[in-house]
Design an enzyme around this catalytic site. Sequence first.
Site: not given
Ligand SMILES: Cc1cc2nc3c(=O)[nH]c(=O)nc-3n(C[C@H](O)[C@H](O)[C@H](O)COP(=O)(O)O)c2cc1C
Length: 306
Positions: A48, A72-74, A131, A244, A267
């Site tokens: 993002s 919580a990358m922020g 987020c 997810g 993930t």
């Molecule tokens: C390390 C990390 C960073 C993420 N950064 C963003 C981000 O910048 N923008 C966003 O919309 N989602 C972000 N997400 C959420 C993922 O895009 C996704 O919606 C969420 O991890 C669920 O999918 P998953 O279980 O396949 O990881 C992040 C997730 C993780 C683990």
Amino acid sequence: MTTNPLKINFAGLKLKNPTVLASGILGYSAESLMSIVEGGAGAVITKSIGAEPRAGYANPTVVQTKCGLVNAMGLPNPGIDAYVQEIRRAKSALSVPLIVSVYGYSAEEYAATARKAAEAGADAVELNVSCPHVKETGSEIGQNPAVLSEVVRKVKAAVHKPVIVKLSPNVTDIVEVAQAAVKAGADALTAVNTVKAMAIDAETALPILSNKHGGLSGPAIKPIALRCVYDICERVKAPVMGCGGITNWRDAVEFYLAGASAVQIGTAMALNGSSIFTTINRGVETYLKKKKFRSVTEIVGLSHRS
Ligand SMILES: Cc1cc2nc3c(=O)[nH]c(=O)nc-3n(C[C@H](O)[C@H](O)[C@H](O)COP(=O)(O)O)c2cc1C
């Protein structure tokens, strides 16, 4: 001539298969996006990006638990004015659609950032209104249908590319939020972002993440995400990307059956590497053949028939 059973048209984007890199996981540089495409993804979504540069939170920003990651990358990012270079480089190097994820603190900021991303070559924008761990943006916008509608309307007026709204599971009624987004002009939806969570260290007796709270991703949230997709697809007429906890072909099939036309993987890619896209696609193809379906589109929403 054999036709590709996995190819889809998602809100006008032509994908050679329905697996997509979720935002925030390796999706920053043109090189890292290219490695994801080599792993078999049908489209990629960037980290993002906001109007201004943002450092993000101090470490630790990610904790691995038994059932997934709490992060919580922020929202660390260089800001759209610096990032347009990377969008141009990625666009000329990639053979699949490039979706740029944007966030903002107001409807005007979302619109201005999305416009710059689209002008630099993004094939679509995904609005991060979900987020869970940064104040005054993300889910604070996506939890309020009136504010969300304003954001979507302003972005739609500013860009002529598909606009995908990424929803939060941290709401009482995700269908109401999805309906508001589509009514305001969203071309498609992503369900879902991470689930609010935290981790505490028994030794130090303190929260582990510097931000204390974060978002849970990975296998633990799959049934939650699946329910969100199913409920949205019962009531809302818009293409949906499921996201997810998707880890293998069976998870992907379950999301297609719930009504998702495509799936995002985050993930599982971080933990297993980019070849996960090819592995999942091969498994889905075998499933389709075994069940005598000619195209993945034939199973989208099939679980709603009873
Ligand atoms: C390390 C990390 C960073 C993420 N950064 C963003 C981000 O910048 N923008 C966003 O919309 N989602 C972000 N997400 C959420 C993922 O895009 C996704 O919606 C969420 O991890 C669920 O999918 P998953 O279980 O396949 O990881 C992040 C997730 C993780 C683990």
